[in-house]
Design an enzyme around this catalytic site. Structure first.
Site, short mmCIF file in Angstrom:
data_model
loop_
_atom_site.label_atom_id
_atom_site.label_comp_id
_atom_site.label_asym_id
_atom_site.label_seq_id
_atom_site.Cartn_x
_atom_site.Cartn_y
_atom_site.Cartn_z
N GLN A 75 -7.83 -5.22 9.18
CA GLN A 75 -6.74 -4.88 10.09
C GLN A 75 -7.11 -3.71 11.01
O GLN A 75 -6.24 -3.04 11.54
CB GLN A 75 -5.47 -4.54 9.30
CG GLN A 75 -4.93 -5.71 8.49
CD GLN A 75 -3.60 -5.40 7.86
OE1 GLN A 75 -2.56 -5.38 8.51
NE2 GLN A 75 -3.61 -5.14 6.56
N ASP A 88 -3.56 7.33 4.52
CA ASP A 88 -3.15 5.94 4.77
C ASP A 88 -3.87 5.42 6.02
O ASP A 88 -4.33 6.20 6.86
CB ASP A 88 -1.63 5.91 4.98
CG ASP A 88 -1.07 4.49 4.95
OD1 ASP A 88 -1.81 3.56 4.58
OD2 ASP A 88 0.11 4.33 5.30
N GLU A 89 -3.97 4.09 6.14
CA GLU A 89 -4.55 3.43 7.32
C GLU A 89 -5.92 4.02 7.68
O GLU A 89 -6.20 4.33 8.84
CB GLU A 89 -3.60 3.55 8.52
CG GLU A 89 -2.19 3.02 8.29
CD GLU A 89 -2.12 1.49 8.28
OE1 GLU A 89 -3.17 0.84 8.26
OE2 GLU A 89 -0.99 0.96 8.28
N LYS A 139 0.81 -1.22 0.00
CA LYS A 139 0.00 0.00 0.00
C LYS A 139 0.85 1.27 0.00
O LYS A 139 0.48 2.26 -0.63
CB LYS A 139 -0.95 0.01 1.20
CG LYS A 139 -0.29 0.05 2.55
CD LYS A 139 -1.32 0.02 3.66
CE LYS A 139 -0.65 0.02 5.02
NZ LYS A 139 0.14 1.22 5.28
N THR A 140 2.00 1.25 0.70
CA THR A 140 2.86 2.44 0.71
C THR A 140 3.38 2.73 -0.69
O THR A 140 3.47 3.89 -1.12
CB THR A 140 4.04 2.25 1.68
OG1 THR A 140 3.52 1.93 2.98
CG2 THR A 140 4.88 3.51 1.77
N ARG A 194 1.72 -11.38 10.00
CA ARG A 194 3.06 -10.83 10.28
C ARG A 194 4.14 -11.81 9.83
O ARG A 194 5.31 -11.45 9.70
CB ARG A 194 3.26 -10.57 11.78
CG ARG A 194 2.36 -9.54 12.47
CD ARG A 194 2.23 -8.25 11.69
NE ARG A 194 1.06 -8.31 10.82
CZ ARG A 194 0.83 -7.50 9.82
NH1 ARG A 194 1.72 -6.56 9.51
NH2 ARG A 194 -0.25 -7.61 9.08
#
Length: 740
Positions: A265, A234-235, A31-32, A615
């Protein structure tokens, strides 16, 4: 255009039309990269001025990473505003300070600064400054400013029948003297007034006052709409109500708002985050386009398969299925330990063996993840025993936690009556005795004047004549308690004594009343550490145990560059490790006992499990203990919902030999058959018949009835049935027919 390499889904999102856009970015999907490339696309292809770009990230670290990536290209990143939401709001408020009677050089208060001011206010209004009471008011003020900004709290009256105010009042009534809405408003207004006098803002104020500016001053809102015509966030799943409304006001004029998030998430509801903001965005911005990033670059196929099957049980989520071109990888491992010591031993042995067998492995490649940080003690002890460096994230190391240090203060004082720091710490825990700083200062003076320790000072009422009768009684009662504990210590083994002392001092009772599972379990873990120490050293005294605690080495963590990570799951969101151990998978621990009462909290627990699984890059282990030391005694535990689900996914029941030849572990669905076997097709379907099945089709099963195909992989279909739930069926052999 000078873009970084992108897959097709990423490229579609990056180059989409300039209108409201939601990018659903699964774990490890890049996503970044999409956000930075979208900025490059805006500046290089669309002719957007860098000064018109506002990019909001969740952390300062993420903001810096984005800036560094953009600086590698000719993008004039120095002219863009890339920061956290709090940093952005602070910059707005410094420019517009006059609009709300502040000067632009206002101070930003930390959480400690905020509570210090509240402590004085609460003391003046209620003649009490108990930390629990201060925390209660602090939390309520934050909740109201973040989730009910429209109430306009500052110097204004809030109607007493407001539901949100009533909810905060209900929380406060269980822990403070606040009994009505006016008491709550009095604290809020006094706090806001003193903050204004101090020309200060806390972190909640940064958001609240920007919301107030934009809502009440149209000309100010219009100015920032013209400055920042292109907004990227973002997020987005971690935004709360006031943040969402700020973004909505800013982005509604031009609609050039590009948000990235993943409802799977969303794990921060305890600090106001609302996963439903993603869905709300698609409704508030009706022309919204949606893109999905489902290709994962982090984990193996087997890890992702497990993650997908765990999260699909949550209702009301955007439909996403993570996939990868990475290798199949190793099958995730489950381990049922006898107790928490056995669990820690198993984890530590895996780390040692993997490091020995794989020279490329470093300690930093391992993470031990838990829902509640109280579980860390057994892992810390085992790693110390094996001289393996570690760091604890998402909380203090075990013996540095407040409630643990509070208990140790009593034990230290019993062992050494001259320990003045232990004396003052023990004096007001676990319950406040109302002995304040002034009294403590006078006790220090008396101790120095008489040349005796503090315990001896309070042993004789004649030494306490300078205090009023109420304070004298409290000090004498404390000494009586101290003597009782000293006498017990001389009669009992160290393990029995600590257990008895904890009951007398009511440490567990206090945290039970507070419904604080973390602290309660930390008390249990401390007692268990004493029991284990006594087993290792049968003749050990309290002094021996305290010495072992004091000398526990942290292996010089300040200089250690390679260490195992011990963390709560909340603390590692956004991070990745080659090998992950998810521990403590027992009912009441993960998911927590308090989460079972509401569907939303239960769904968030499942999202936490999903985050923990995703993770892991190469190896995943999930562990539980059959027994655990809880509430002052050893208790049998039950495997958590997630552990049982993983058992079914990873280790299905052994089937009859005639069925074991089927590929991919698929099997004939003959369980609970209500029709004779001969009523089902006896021959396998042809390839032409199998390929007719597609995701989204409604199908009929001879036994399970109607269902919908969710996904198909290697001829195995995941089908959700109305009455039987989800089943995995081999399309070649399953008695399925297509209805629609």
């Amino acid at each position: 255009m000078n873009l970084q390499s992108l897959n097709q889904a990423q490229l579609d999102a990056v180059t989409c039309p300039l209108k409201p856009t939601l990018v659903l970015a699964g774990a490890g999907s890049g996503k970044t990269r999409v956000l930075t490339n979208r900025i490059l696309y805006l500046t290089q292809e669309c002719g957007v001025s860098p000064r018109e770009i506002l990019a909001i990230t969740f952390t300062n670290k993420a903001a810096n990473e984005m800036k560094q990536r953009l600086w590698q290209f000719d993008s004039n990143a120095q002219f863009m505003h890339i920061s956290t939401i709090h940093s952005f709001c602070a910059s707005v408020l410094r420019r517009e300070a006059e609009a709300f009677n502040r000067s632009k050089n206002f101070t930003i208060y930390t959480e400690d600064d905020k509570k210090s001011m509240l402590k004085k206010i609460v003391k003046d209004l209620f003649d009490d400054s108990d930390a629990k009471m201060v925390d209660g008011f602090s939390d309520s003020i934050s909740e109201l400013k973040n989730n009910a900004p429209e109430l306009m709290l500052e110097q204004e009256t809030v109607q007493q029948n407001n539901d949100y105010v009533a909810l905060q009042l209900e929380k406060l009534q269980s822990t403070t003297q606040c009994s009505n809405t006016q008491d709550l408003l009095k604290v809020i207004n006094e706090y806001n007034s003193k903050m204004a006098q101090s020309n200060a803002m806390d972190f909640d104020d940064l958001l609240y006052y920007v919301h107030k500016l934009f809502a009440n001053f149209p000309e100010i809102l219009e100015k920032y709409r013209e400055i920042y015509k292109y907004i990227l966030i973002d997020e987005f799943q971690d935004t709360n109500k006031v943040q969402y409304q700020i973004f909505q006001m800013l982005g509604s004029k031009y609609g050039n708002i590009f948000v990235v998030g993943d409802d799977d998430q969303s794990i921060y509801s305890w600090r106001g985050a609302d996963s439903k903001n993603l869905l709300k965005f698609t409704k508030d911005f009706q022309d919204c386009q949606i893109f999905k990033l489902e290709q994962n670059y982090r984990s193996t196929k087997r890890i992702l398969d497990l993650a997908n099957k765990i999260i699909v049980a949550n209702a009301g989520r955007f439909d996403k299925v993570l996939w990868t071109q990475n290798e199949d990888g190793l099958k995730p491992q489950l381990f049922t330990a006898y107790n928490e010591h056995d669990e820690a031993y198993y984890v530590c042995e895996q780390i040692k063996n993997l490091c020995y067998l794989n020279p490329d492995y470093k300690l930093k490649d391992f993470a031990i993840l838990m829902r509640i940080n109280a579980l860390s003690r057994s892992f810390e002890a085992e790693l110390l025993k094996n001289h393996i460096p570690y760091k604890v994230f998402g909380g203090f190391k075990f013996f540095e936690r407040k409630e643990v240090k509070d208990v140790l203060a009593y034990l230290r004082l019993i062992d050494n009556p001259a320990d003045s720091e232990a004396f003052f710490r023990a004096l007001n825990v676990p319950r406040k005795r109302g002995i304040g700083d002034t009294t403590m200062a006078k006790l220090r003076t008396l101790s120095a004047d008489y040349g005796i320790c503090l315990v001896d000072v309070i042993s004789d009422e004649r030494n306490l004549e300078i205090f009023n009768s109420s304070i004298r009684k409290k000090l004498l009662d404390f000494h009586k308690l101290y003597v009782e504990l000293v006498e017990l210590c001389g009669k009992l083994t160290v393990g029995t004594f600590v257990h008895t002392a904890l009951d007398i001092l009511e440490f567990r009772q206090v945290y039970k009343e507070m419904d604080d599972l973390d602290r309660s379990m930390n008390i249990d873990e401390l007692e268990q550490s004493v029991v284990e120490f006594q087993k290792s050293f049968p003749g050990a005294t309290l002094s021996d145990y305290l010495q072992s605690v004091s000398l526990s080495s942290d292996l010089d963590e300040k200089t250690a560059k390679d260490f195992v990570t011990i963390a709560t799951i909340h603390a590692v969101k956004g991070l990745e490790f080659k090998t992950v151990f998810v521990v403590g998978l027992e009912e009441g621990i993960f998911p927590t006992s308090s989460s079972t009462y509401q569907l939303e909290t239960l769904q968030e627990e499942r999202r936490l499990m999903y985050v923990a699984i995703t993770r892991a890059e190469k190896r995943l282990y999930a562990t539980r203990a059959k027994t655990r030391f809880l509430y002052g005694q050893r208790k049998n535990t039950f495997p958590s919902t997630y552990y049982r689900e993983m058992e079914k996914i990873l280790a299905p029941e052994r089937k009859p030999i005639s069925e074991r030849h089927l590929e991919n572990g698929a099997f004939l669905d003959k369980l609970n058959q209500t029709k004779p076997l001969q009523s089902q097709p006896s021959t396998a379907k042809s390839r032409a018949e199998v390929v007719k099945f597609k995701p989204g089709q409604i199908v009929q099963h001879a036994t399970y009835g109607q269902g919908i195909i969710l996904m198909i992989k290697n001829d195995v279909a995941d089908v959700i049935f109305e009455k039987m739930g989800k089943k995995s069926l081999n399309l070649k052999f399953a008695p399925l027919t297509i209805i629609k």
